[in-house]
Enzyme design. Structure first.
Site, PDB file in Angstrom:
ATOM      1  N   ASP A 220      -1.817  -8.935  -3.561  1.00 15.88           N
ATOM      2  CA  ASP A 220      -2.247  -8.131  -2.668  1.00 15.88           C
ATOM      3  C   ASP A 220      -3.774  -8.525  -2.301  1.00 15.88           C
ATOM      4  O   ASP A 220      -4.477  -8.484  -3.408  1.00 15.88           O
ATOM      5  CB  ASP A 220      -2.119  -6.617  -3.355  1.00 15.88           C
ATOM      6  CG  ASP A 220      -2.047  -5.692  -2.212  1.00 15.88           C
ATOM      7  OD1 ASP A 220      -2.519  -5.514  -1.064  1.00 15.88           O
ATOM      8  OD2 ASP A 220      -1.361  -4.629  -2.435  1.00 15.88           O
TER       9      ASP A 220
ATOM     10  N   ASP B 185      -3.825  -6.113   2.711  1.00 12.58           N
ATOM     11  CA  ASP B 185      -3.975  -4.553   2.992  1.00 12.58           C
ATOM     12  C   ASP B 185      -4.634  -4.535   4.363  1.00 12.58           C
ATOM     13  O   ASP B 185      -5.573  -4.884   4.779  1.00 12.58           O
ATOM     14  CB  ASP B 185      -4.905  -4.251   1.780  1.00 12.58           C
ATOM     15  CG  ASP B 185      -5.212  -2.917   1.649  1.00 12.58           C
ATOM     16  OD1 ASP B 185      -4.311  -2.141   1.168  1.00 12.58           O
ATOM     17  OD2 ASP B 185      -6.404  -2.241   1.702  1.00 12.58           O
TER      18      ASP B 185
ATOM     19  N   ASP C 105       1.901   4.498  -1.776  1.00 15.12           N
ATOM     20  CA  ASP C 105       0.830   5.280  -0.708  1.00 15.12           C
ATOM     21  C   ASP C 105       1.761   6.647  -0.241  1.00 15.12           C
ATOM     22  O   ASP C 105       1.303   7.392   0.342  1.00 15.12           O
ATOM     23  CB  ASP C 105       0.529   4.536   0.292  1.00 15.12           C
ATOM     24  CG  ASP C 105      -0.742   3.757  -0.122  1.00 15.12           C
ATOM     25  OD1 ASP C 105      -1.249   3.912  -1.076  1.00 15.12           O
ATOM     26  OD2 ASP C 105      -0.864   2.577   0.706  1.00 15.12           O
TER      27      ASP C 105
HETATM   28  C1  GLC Z   1      -3.867   0.608   1.897  1.00 16.11           C
HETATM   29  C2  GLC Z   1      -3.390   0.588   0.416  1.00 16.11           C
HETATM   30  C3  GLC Z   1      -3.866   1.891  -0.149  1.00 16.11           C
HETATM   31  C4  GLC Z   1      -5.567   1.726  -0.008  1.00 16.11           C
HETATM   32  C5  GLC Z   1      -5.876   1.395   1.264  1.00 16.11           C
HETATM   33  C6  GLC Z   1      -7.337   1.096   0.999  1.00 16.11           C
HETATM   34  O1  GLC Z   1      -3.341   1.430   2.465  1.00 16.11           O
HETATM   35  O2  GLC Z   1      -2.016   0.495   0.248  1.00 16.11           O
HETATM   36  O3  GLC Z   1      -3.352   2.050  -1.608  1.00 16.11           O
HETATM   37  O4  GLC Z   1      -6.169   2.675  -0.657  1.00 16.11           O
HETATM   38  O5  GLC Z   1      -5.481   0.377   1.588  1.00 16.11           O
HETATM   39  O6  GLC Z   1      -7.579  -0.176   0.637  1.00 16.11           O
END
Ligand code: GLC
Length: 552
Positions: free
Chosen positions: A95, A196, A322
């Site tokens: 990620d 991300d 999420d």
């Molecule tokens: C994405 C991730 C989430 C995180 C956000 C900020 O949406 O999946 O978990 O809080 O990005 O990095």
């Protein structure tokens, strides 16, 4: 890796399996469960961030892209995980959090200390008169997206938490640093990358959004396709076997035609989220609303058809770290728990695209339903609790909303067995274990042929076995019938027909074709091959039908 035949399993390392006893899951915990994952049949693991991080946003605030956070283990543990996964034909997808870093990252520390080179790595701006921030943009986690620095009398941009300053992608040195990160992990044998909120990195002009919170200005921004092409050419694109997926927050369909079309040389596929808003009130997440099934179905069908027309590939999902658990959200936790969990898996896994399942989904894990505020850990949930109660909502009402919509619902520890800590840890888990691990757990489901686990195993096998699942065209079936979610996948001379009853009641489905000649490949109830043109569906029934032969 052939991403059309792949099924990808998302691991939230913090909640997966703890072998050190510190209450956090770790890399060795993942290695210890590789046989389980191989039995399930998945061939790639997306690992949420395990890099050095102060954990304000559970690792999505990265302080060092090149090092394993000690609470998750060591680089040797990671190398061992790569080796052991590879032995089982499983690749790793990492990620990459590239829209922002942690405020503890050395780049940001140097920027704050006044180093001109690193200052340009982030986005600093002067405010307006009377202490107004540079623009009216809102943070995704609540409040202004600008943080004021009194000692410098200026602001920095953070689209997420205050501790997650946004990187300045307009600066080529930033983009080069990020390409280097990818090449480093490729050299370690990583086979995939998830990016991300990558469609928010090209901000466009810094101006007020008179009708909104800024989202439309920094989403799918002016240079985004150029940035992705450059990243591709200078890193993962050098190895055609690498699989990539972009998390596209609030994206436009038209942008995704390009992000996920192989000819554009950007990404292999995209996550979009419009279908996950079926239980939002309009655009608002922090309000309770019933599930709007017709709109959910319409969004999925539109994306399926239009992405295919434009040669673009979907990432398919109903769960992730999420999102609250889908069985609690669109299915049932009651008598039809098992049927609805299997139905929801069937509904999305056989669509056109690459399915992603999220740890515990294959067991039918449900929401955490935490009763008190002190049970919550998530920065987004805690911020929004404060905002809701400040707006006058009672604490009980605010907690009721969190219990349904908080991301922590999906972050409770993986349920390995029926002991009080669910076999996740010997220590104190960083977040509460769902007490229903007594009945919903891997040990029990592995021993039960009729379990959600074994059903998922069969679903996953279908994609490997039938080219019509990996390569077939998508066609909506009886799209106007709001009782069912039905679609066909076709190849010349082959039809796969998927029929799902979305509700907990009996329903007689009238097909648009004769069902003679179809056989049942899979279903969540014992079912005979259909005949004629209708099927009496039981509550949450899912049927996968298959016919070889000319007629579609
Ligand atoms: C994405 C991730 C989430 C995180 C956000 C900020 O949406 O999946 O978990 O809080 O990005 O990095």
């Amino acid at each position: 890796m052939d991403y059309k035949k792949s099924v990808i399993y998302e691991i939230y390392p913090k909640s997966f399996c703890d072998t050190s006893g510190n209450g956090f899951g770790d890399l060795n915990g993942i290695t210890s469960k590789l046989d389980y994952l191989q039995t399930l049949g998945v061939n790639m693991l997306w690992l949420c961030p395990f890099f050095v991080s102060p954990q304000v946003d559970n690792g999505y605030d990265v302080a060092d892209y090149y090092a394993v956070d000690p609470r998750y283990g060591t680089m040797e543990d990671f190398d061992n995980l790569v080796r052991e996964a590879d032995r089982r034909g499983i690749g790793l997808m990492l990620d990459m959090v590239f829209n922002h870093t942690s405020d503890q990252h050395v780049w940001f520390r140097k920027a704050l200390a006044g180093d001109p080179y690193y200052r340009d790595f982030y986005i600093f701006r002067k405010g307006g008169a009377d202490h107004t921030p540079p623009t009216n943009w809102k943070s995704r986690f609540g409040g202004s997206a600008w943080e004021y620095l009194p000692e410098r009398d200026e602001y920095y941009l953070h689209l997420y938490a205050v501790q997650q300053p946004d990187l300045n992608w307009e600066n080529p040195a930033v983009r080069q640093e990020l390409q280097k990160v990818i090449r480093f992990w490729m050299d370690k044998g990583v086979k995939g990358f998830r990016f991300d909120v990558i469609n928010q990195v090209s901000k466009g002009a810094y101006r007020d959004d008179p009708d909104g919170d800024g989202t439309r200005l920094f989403t799918d921004g002016p240079r985004i396709h150029e940035f992705l092409k450059e990243l591709n050419a200078n890193s993962f694109g050098r190895d055609p076997a690498i699989v990539t997926v972009g998390e596209m927050a609030a994206t436009r369909l038209e942008s995704c035609y390009r992000y996920a079309n192989p000819q554009e040389k950007e990404l292999s596929m995209v996550f979009s989220f419009h279908h996950m808003r079926a239980d939002f009130a309009g655009d608002q997440k922090w309000v309770l609303a019933p599930v709007d099934f017709p709109s959910f179905k319409q969004v999925v069908f539109t994306w399926q058809s239009r992405m295919a027309e434009h040669g673009a590939w979907n990432a398919l999902f109903l769960n992730n770290h999420d999102q609250p658990r889908i069985v609690s959200r669109f299915g049932s936790e009651g008598v039809y728990w098992k049927q609805s969990a299997k139905m929801l898996g069937t509904l999305y896994q056989l669509l056109r695209g690459t399915p992603f399942l999220y740890q515990g989904e294959e067991l039918g894990m449900t929401n955490g339903h935490f009763p008190t505020l002190s049970d919550y850990r998530d920065v987004e949930s805690l911020n929004n609790y404060r905002i809701l109660t400040r707006r006058g909502l009672s604490p009980d009402d605010a907690l009721r909303i969190l219990a349904k919509h908080s991301r922590d619902n999906a972050r409770t520890p993986m349920q390995w067995d029926d002991t009080p800590k669910a076999g996740f840890t010997d220590g104190t888990p960083w977040i509460g274990v769902n007490p229903n691990c007594k009945t919903i757990n891997a040990r029990a489901e592995l021993a039960d042929e009729d379990s959600v686990f074994h059903y998922y195993q069969r679903l996953i096998a279908l994609r490997k076995q039938y080219d019509v699942v990996s390569d077939g065209d998508f066609q909506p079936v009886t799209a106007e019938d709001d009782g069912v979610f039905a679609y066909a996948r076709t190849l010349p001379g082959e039809t796969l027909l998927v029929v799902c009853n979305f509700y907990g009641e009996d329903y007689t489905w009238q097909a648009d074709r004769t069902l003679d000649g179809f056989r049942v490949l899979l279903g969540n109830y014992p079912a005979a091959a259909p005949t004629g043109q209708s099927i009496a569906l039981r509550p949450y029934e899912a049927l996968v039908l298959y016919r070889k032969g000319a007629q579609a």
